[in-house]
Design a protein around this motif. Structure first.
Motif, PDB file in Angstrom:
ATOM      1  N   VAL A  39      43.097  32.717  56.586  1.00 45.69           N
ATOM      2  CA  VAL A  39      41.884  33.269  56.260  1.00 45.69           C
ATOM      3  C   VAL A  39      41.998  33.303  54.846  1.00 45.69           C
ATOM      4  N   PRO A  40      40.709  33.148  54.345  1.00 40.46           N
ATOM      5  CA  PRO A  40      40.928  33.073  52.720  1.00 40.46           C
ATOM      6  C   PRO A  40      40.649  34.715  52.321  1.00 40.46           C
ATOM      7  N   PHE A  41      40.163  35.574  53.048  1.00 41.29           N
ATOM      8  CA  PHE A  41      39.898  37.024  53.016  1.00 41.29           C
ATOM      9  C   PHE A  41      40.993  37.830  53.378  1.00 41.29           C
ATOM     10  N   PRO A  42      41.406  39.062  52.860  1.00 50.75           N
ATOM     11  CA  PRO A  42      42.076  39.913  53.260  1.00 50.75           C
ATOM     12  C   PRO A  42      41.599  40.375  54.829  1.00 50.75           C
ATOM     13  N   VAL A  43      42.655  40.354  55.585  1.00 46.77           N
ATOM     14  CA  VAL A  43      42.354  40.930  57.069  1.00 46.77           C
ATOM     15  C   VAL A  43      43.094  42.091  57.520  1.00 46.77           C
ATOM     16  N   LEU A  44      42.336  42.983  58.182  1.00 47.64           N
ATOM     17  CA  LEU A  44      43.217  44.126  58.485  1.00 47.64           C
ATOM     18  C   LEU A  44      43.122  44.070  60.098  1.00 47.64           C
ATOM     19  N   LYS A  45      44.088  43.891  60.704  1.00 47.59           N
ATOM     20  CA  LYS A  45      44.068  43.682  62.409  1.00 47.59           C
ATOM     21  C   LYS A  45      44.531  45.012  62.791  1.00 47.59           C
ATOM     22  N   VAL A  46      43.605  45.703  63.628  1.00 48.83           N
ATOM     23  CA  VAL A  46      43.644  46.933  64.071  1.00 48.83           C
ATOM     24  C   VAL A  46      44.154  47.029  65.717  1.00 48.83           C
ATOM     25  N   GLY A  47      44.869  47.555  65.915  1.00 50.70           N
ATOM     26  CA  GLY A  47      45.632  47.665  67.542  1.00 50.70           C
ATOM     27  C   GLY A  47      45.809  48.819  67.704  1.00 50.70           C
ATOM     28  N   GLN A  48      45.905  49.887  66.644  1.00 48.50           N
ATOM     29  CA  GLN A  48      46.111  51.372  67.076  1.00 48.50           C
ATOM     30  C   GLN A  48      45.663  52.385  66.257  1.00 48.50           C
ATOM     31  N   TYR A  49      44.794  53.540  66.768  1.00 44.43           N
ATOM     32  CA  TYR A  49      44.035  54.359  66.088  1.00 44.43           C
ATOM     33  C   TYR A  49      44.787  55.670  66.462  1.00 44.43           C
ATOM     34  N   PRO A  50      44.578  56.790  65.369  1.00 47.76           N
ATOM     35  CA  PRO A  50      43.255  56.787  64.397  1.00 47.76           C
ATOM     36  C   PRO A  50      43.734  55.544  63.392  1.00 47.76           C
ATOM     37  N   LEU A  51      42.825  55.290  62.963  1.00 47.96           N
ATOM     38  CA  LEU A  51      42.936  53.917  61.750  1.00 47.96           C
ATOM     39  C   LEU A  51      43.963  54.152  60.859  1.00 47.96           C
ATOM     40  N   PRO A  52      44.712  53.400  60.376  1.00 50.73           N
ATOM     41  CA  PRO A  52      45.669  53.274  59.630  1.00 50.73           C
ATOM     42  C   PRO A  52      45.009  53.531  58.315  1.00 50.73           C
ATOM     43  N   LYS A  53      45.051  54.580  57.725  1.00 55.34           N
ATOM     44  CA  LYS A  53      44.350  55.138  56.549  1.00 55.34           C
ATOM     45  C   LYS A  53      44.659  54.391  55.199  1.00 55.34           C
TER      46      LYS A  53
END
Lengths: 539, 195
Positions: A257-271
C-alpha cells in the motif's frame, strides 16, 4: 503442525481448548453459536471435563463464567451482540470485580443484520466497561488471540472482550494450532473481597481499573495485533480495524500500500501509533466494520482537529457491512461490477418449513382473533417471527428476547383487551418467565402462547432449557391450573385449538396456551442421528 | 492459480457440500482457501450463497469483490441470476435449469432460463434428471459441480478423491452415485464446450 480448515467461530473454540479452557458458557445466537457447539462436539473437551452445556440466557452465562474465573479457572462466554445487552449488568461489573482465572467474553456483531434486529457495535460495550478489546482480522488471529487474551486477562486480572463479526464467524480458512496448554488448578483470588462490590470496595476496584487503563494502552502499543506499516505517500494514512485490513489489501494485490497503514486488532487504541499517523499524514481514513467508533474518537464532536475520513463524511456508507468495493471507492480506485441483476429476479425470504407446528398455531390464532380488531399480537425472537410475513401476517412485534409477554401486558394496561403474546419455549425460559410473573401479580388479561417445539430451532436445534418444565414453571409462577392449556398443533386439532383460544381470550386474567409439537427439522435430525448410531453399532 | 467462486442456491440444496468438495481438493494441492458461508435465518428456505476463494497465493478478503468472480455455480436458475454483479467479464455461469418454486411469485421459468441464456458464457443443465440417472436426485449439486470441473483449473482426479472423502461416511453406495453424478456433469460440460 498442519493447517486445519476452521470457521472463525471454530478457530476461537479450538484456540480456547488449546489455551487451557475449563468451561464455555453461552446461549445460542447467530453468528456466535458454532463456538460453543465446537466445544460440545470436541472429544478432548469431553475427556477433560470441560464444561460446555448451554446456559439459559446470556446473563446467566456471563455470571457463571465469572464464577469459574473466581475459582481460578479459564472461562469463555459467547453471545451474539444483542446477547451482550442481556449480559450487560454482569459484563460491566466484571470489569470492576476483575477476573481471577482468565476470562474472555466473545461478542459476535452482525453488520448488515444478516440475522439480527440491529447492527450495534460491541466495541462500545468494551470501551464503556474499560476492558481491553481484541478484534481479529482472520481465522489464524482469532485462534491466536484466545491464547493472548487469556494471558492478558490473567496478567491484569481483568476480563477481555473479543469482538468478531458475522463474516469472521462464518468464514473458513486454514489455521495452524499451537501446543495444548493445561487447565489452571483451581485457586482463590488473593483478596477474598475482590468480588464484593460494596460501594467502599467498588470505589477502590474502580480506581484500580482506571489506574490500569494506561497499562492497557501500553499493551496495545506492544501488541502483536497492532501494526504500523509505513508508506511513502503521506497524503493520507489508513487506519483499519479487524477485517477492514483484508478489504484494504484486496485492493493492493501485490501487497504494497503506498500509504501508511495502521492495522488495529487490540483496543484501547495504540496511542503512540495513532499519534504517529496523525503527525505524518495529511489526513486519516478510518475503516471499521460496525459503528464509526474510532472515527468519532479521532474526529471529535466538532471535527475541528484532525482531518478524518470514514463513515461520518460519506467516504464510506454510514451503515452496513464493509466489502472490498467500498474500500476501492474510498481509495479512489476503479470500482468493478459484473452484470446487473435482471428485473425478473424476486426476493426469496426465509419461511416456516412445510409441516412446521407454528403454521398450525398461527392458523388457529388468526381464526380465533378474526372477530377482534387487528394489531394485538406481540411476538418474540425465533422461527415464529416469520409469522409476520405473508401468508400468516399474524404478529405485530419482535423487539428483544422476552418482550412479547411484557409488551402484551403493557398494551393490556393501556386497555387493549385481550392482548396476546406469542413466544417460543426456549425464549420463554431465556427471558419470558420474569415478565410472566409481572402479569400474574396484576392478573393482567393476557393470553400467552408458548410455542413448544422442544428445541431452540432458529439457531440450529440446540437443547431447550424449557424441555419438560413448561407447565411446572407456569404453575410455580402462579398461572391458574385451569388456564394452562396444552394442545398438539395439527390440522385435525384445528377446531379444538380455536375453541381453546376463544375461551382463554375471553378470560380476564393470565392464560397460558402451550401448542406442543416437535420441530420437524429436529425430528429429521434426531432420526438421522439414530440411524447413524445404529449403523455404527452394527459390526 | 486463483479462482473466485460464488455458490448459489436455496437453503438445503447442498451448496456447502459443493464448497466442501472443492475446498478439500484445493487443500490437497496446498492451496490457500477462504470461504464465507451463510448460517442462521436465511437457511429456512431462503436464498443462500457462499463466497469460495482458492489460490496458490495468500488470500486477503473473505468476500469476492463485485465483478471479480471467475465462476457462479448455482443449483437453481433464479438464484444463479441474483449474484450476476459478482461475475467477471470473462467469467462463467453454471446453473441447474430446474426451478425450486417455494415462493408464490416465482417468475415464468422460460423467462428465467432466457435470462441465463443471455449471459455470454453460461452452462445450463437439467441436473435433477442427470442426478436421478446417477442414482439419486439428491446428487444434483454434485452434477453441477461436475459441470463446473473444467473451469476450476484443477485435476479432475482431485475432485473425485474429494467426493470420496466427503461422502465416505455415508457409505459406498452414496460415494458411487456421487462419483457418477460428478462424471455426468463433467461430460455434459465437455460436450457443450466442444460445440
Amino acid at each position: 503442525m498442519p493447517k486445519i480448515l476452521l470457521l472463525g467461530d471454530e478457530a476461537i473454540a479450538q484456540g480456547a481448548l488449546d489455551a487451557g479452557l475449563s468451561g464455555i458458557y453461552a446461549y445460542p445466537g447467530t453468528p456466535s453459536t458454532e463456538i460453543t457447539e465446537f466445544v460440545q462436539k470436541s472429544k478432548y473437551a469431553g475427556e477433560n471435563g470441560i464444561h460446555s452445556q448451554w446456559s439459559v440466557n446470556e446473563k446467566t452465562a456471563m455470571e457463571t463464567a465469572l464464577g469459574m474465573s473466581y475459582a481460578g479457572k479459564r472461562a469463555m462466554v459467547c453471545m451474539k451482540h444483542v446477547g451482550l445487552n442481556v449480559a450487560a449488568d454482569p459484563f460491566i461489573n466484571s470489569a470492576i470485580t476483575g477476573a481471577n482465572g482468565g476470562l474472555i467474553v466473545v461478542s459476535a456483531d452482525d453488520p448488515s443484520m444478516h440475522s439480527s434486529q440491529n447492527e450495534q457495535d460491541s466495541r462500545f460495550f468494551g470501551k464503556f466497561a474499560l476492558m481491553p478489546i481484541l478484534e481479529p482480522s482472520n481465522q489464524q488471529e482469532a485462534y491466536d488471540m484466545v491464547h493472548y487474551g487469556f494471558d492478558l486477562s490473567e496478567k491484569y486480572l481483568i476480563p477481555v472482550l473479543m469482538r468478531i463479526t458475522t463474516r469472521m464467524a462464518h468464514s473458513r480458512a486454514g489455521v495452524v494450532r499451537r501446543d495444548v496448554r493445561k487447565q489452571n488448578v483451581a485457586h482463590l483470588p488473593s483478596d477474598l473481597r475482590q468480588f464484593v462490590l460494596l460501594p467502599a470496595i467498588a470505589r477502590k476496584r474502580y480506581k484500580h481499573l482506571l489506574n490500569n487503563h494506561p497499562h492497557f494502552i501500553t499493551e496495545s502499543e506492544e501488541s502483536p495485533f497492532n501494526e504500523y506499516i509505513d508508506g511513502t505517500d503521506k497524503s493520507i494514512g489508513i487506519l483499519v480495524c479487524g477485517l477492514a485490513y483484508n478489504y484494504l489489501m484486496e485492493n493492493y494485490p501485490d501487497g504494497t500500500v503506498p500509504f501508511p497503514v495502521l492495522k488495529v486488532g487490540q483496543y484501547p487504541l495504540p496511542k503512540s501509533m495513532v499519534e504517529r499517523m496523525a503527525d505524518e499524514c495529511d489526513e486519516i481514513l478510518v475503516v471499521e466494520d460496525g459503528y464509526p467508533m474510532v472515527e468519532e474518537l479521532l474526529k471529535g464532536y466538532l471535527g475541528r482537529g484532525l482531518k478524518i475520513k470514514g463513515r461520518l463524511d460519506g467516504t464510506i456508507p454510514r451503515d452496513g457491512e464493509l466489502n472490498p468495493n467500498i474500500l476501492a471507492v474510498a481509495l479512489g480506485k476503479e470500482n468493478t461490477f459484473g452484470l446487473p441483476i435482471p428485473d425478473l429476479v424476486v426476493g426469496r425470504p426465509p419461511m416456516l418449513c412445510s409441516g412446521c407446528p407454528h403454521i398450525d398455531s398461527y392458523g388457529a390464532l388468526n381464526q380465533a382473533l378474526s372477530i377482534l380488531p387487528k394489531g394485538r399480537v406481540f411476538s418474540d425472537i425465533g422461527c415464529y417471527t416469520l409469522g409476520a410475513l405473508h401468508p400468516y401476517e399474524a404478529i405485530n412485534s419482535c423487539v428483544d428476547m422476552g418482550a412479547s409477554i411484557t409488551m402484551a401486558k403493557g398494551a393490556a394496561d393501556a386497555g387493549m383487551i385481550p392482548a396476546v403474546a406469542v413466544i417460543g419455549d426456549s425464549t420463554f425460559t431465556h427471558s419470558g418467565m420474569t415478565g410472566l410473573l409481572d402479569a400474574i401479580i396484576e392478573k393482567s388479561p393476557i393470553t400467552v402462547l408458548i410455542l413448544d417445539n422442544a428445541t431452540t430451532a432458529m439457531t440450529g436445534g440446540q437443547t431447550s432449557a424449557a424441555m419438560g418444565r413448561l407447565e411446572d414453571i407456569c404453575k410455580g409462577l402462579g398461572v391458574e391450573e385451569d388456564h394452562i392449556r396444552v394442545i398438539r398443533p395439527l390440522k385435525k386439532h384445528h377446531d379444538d385449538f380455536v375453541q381453546i383460544l376463544e375461551e382463554e381470550l375471553a378470560y380476564q386474567g393470565v392464560s397460558v396456551i402451550i401448542p406442543r409439537r416437535e420441530c420437524i427439522v429436529a425430528i429429521d435430525k434426531r432420526m438421522r442421528d439414530k440411524f447413524k448410531t445404529k449403523q455404527t453399532a452394527t459390526p | 492459480m486463483k479462482k473466485d467462486i460464488i455458490l448459489a442456491g436455496v437453503g438445503g440444496q447442498g451448496i456447502l457440500s459443493i464448497a466442501a468438495v472443492i475446498g478439500y481438493a484445493a487443500l490437497e494441492q496446498g492451496m490457500f482457501l477462504k470461504q464465507a458461508e451463510v448460517h442462521g435465518m436465511s437457511q429456512r428456505g431462503g436464498d443462500v450463497m457462499s463466497h469460495l476463494r482458492i489460490s496458490h497465493d495468500e488470500i486477503s478478503s473473505d468476500l469476492i469483490p463485485f465483478g471479480k468472480a471467475d465462476l457462479i455455480i448455482a443449483v437453481e436458475p433464479l438464484e444463479s441470476l441474483r449474484y450476476l454483479p459478482y461475475l467477471s467479464r470473462d467469467g462463467w455461469l453454471i446453473s441447474s435449469s430446474r426451478p425450486f418454486t417455494n415462493i408464490p411469485n416465482y417468475p415464468d421459468i422460460e423467462e428465467v432460463l432466457d435470462a441465463v441464456r443471455a449471459i455470454p458464457q453460461h452452462l445450463l443443465l437439467d441436473a435433477d434428471t442427470m442426478a436421478k440417472e446417477a442414482g439419486s436426485v439428491k446428487a444434483a449439486n454434485i452434477v453441477i459441480l461436475g459441470a463446473s470441473a473444467p473451469f476450476l483449473g484443477m485435476d479432475f482426479e482431485l475432485l473425485e478423491n474429494a467426493v470420496r472423502f466427503i461422502f465416505t461416511k455415508k457409505g459406498e453406495r452414496v460415494v458411487d452415485l456421487n462419483l457418477k453424478a460428478l462424471n455426468a456433469g463433467k461430460e455434459f460440460a465437455e460436450i457443450h464446450q466442444r460445440n
